[in-house]
Scaffold this motif. Structure first.
Motif, short mmCIF file in Angstrom:
data_model
loop_
_atom_site.label_atom_id
_atom_site.label_comp_id
_atom_site.label_asym_id
_atom_site.label_seq_id
_atom_site.Cartn_x
_atom_site.Cartn_y
_atom_site.Cartn_z
N ILE A 152 13.49 42.98 68.45
CA ILE A 152 13.20 44.08 68.72
C ILE A 152 13.05 45.00 67.56
O ILE A 152 13.89 45.09 66.58
CB ILE A 152 14.34 44.62 69.78
CG1 ILE A 152 14.35 43.72 70.89
CG2 ILE A 152 14.05 46.03 70.34
CD1 ILE A 152 15.52 43.94 72.02
N THR A 153 12.14 45.77 67.29
CA THR A 153 11.80 46.97 66.44
C THR A 153 11.36 48.30 67.15
O THR A 153 10.67 48.14 67.97
CB THR A 153 10.56 46.56 65.39
OG1 THR A 153 9.44 46.15 66.37
CG2 THR A 153 10.95 45.25 64.75
N LYS A 200 17.33 39.85 70.39
CA LYS A 200 17.50 41.00 69.81
C LYS A 200 17.01 41.57 68.39
O LYS A 200 16.72 42.55 68.06
CB LYS A 200 19.23 41.56 70.08
CG LYS A 200 19.85 41.07 68.95
CD LYS A 200 21.28 41.82 69.27
CE LYS A 200 22.25 41.11 68.21
NZ LYS A 200 23.52 41.58 68.15
N LEU A 227 17.89 38.20 76.03
CA LEU A 227 17.76 39.38 75.40
C LEU A 227 18.86 39.47 74.29
O LEU A 227 18.35 40.01 73.20
CB LEU A 227 18.21 40.76 76.41
CG LEU A 227 17.06 41.05 77.30
CD1 LEU A 227 17.74 42.25 78.22
CD2 LEU A 227 15.77 41.46 76.65
#
Length: 93
Positions: free
Chosen positions: A91-92, A88, A84
């Motif tokens: 990620i939106t 990162k 993750l």
């Protein structure tokens, strides 16, 4: 100079064999009526020691299984956390 006590081992072994053949429905050997209190207590203590041995072995087995599962879960958590953090930026919201 202590007195030596002679144990009637032949009688005890015969009584133990008799007790092992006759069992309670729960699997507990029954003691014959003519068995003395000492012999009866000794048989009871043998049952207690065998039960304690089995419970101890079971506890060790459960402990090993729980440890292995804990290590596996921790490793998977670390790998997922690293994955993750690595992604990162993708990620939106």
């Amino acid at each position: 100079m202590g007195r030596e006590r002679k144990h009637p081992t032949g009688i005890l072994n015969a009584r133990r064999t008799w007790a092992e053949e006759k069992k309670h429905p729960a699997g507990i050997p029954l003691c014959p009526e003519n068995m003395g209190k000492k012999e009866e207590r000794r048989l009871d203590m043998e049952r207690v020691y065998k039960t304690m041995r089995n419970i101890g072995a079971l506890s060790i087995g459960v402990g090993i299984v729980v440890t292995v599962i804990g290590i596996a879960a921790g490793t998977i958590s670390i790998i997922n956390g690293a994955f993750l953090l690595k992604r990162k930026s993708e990620i939106t919201f």
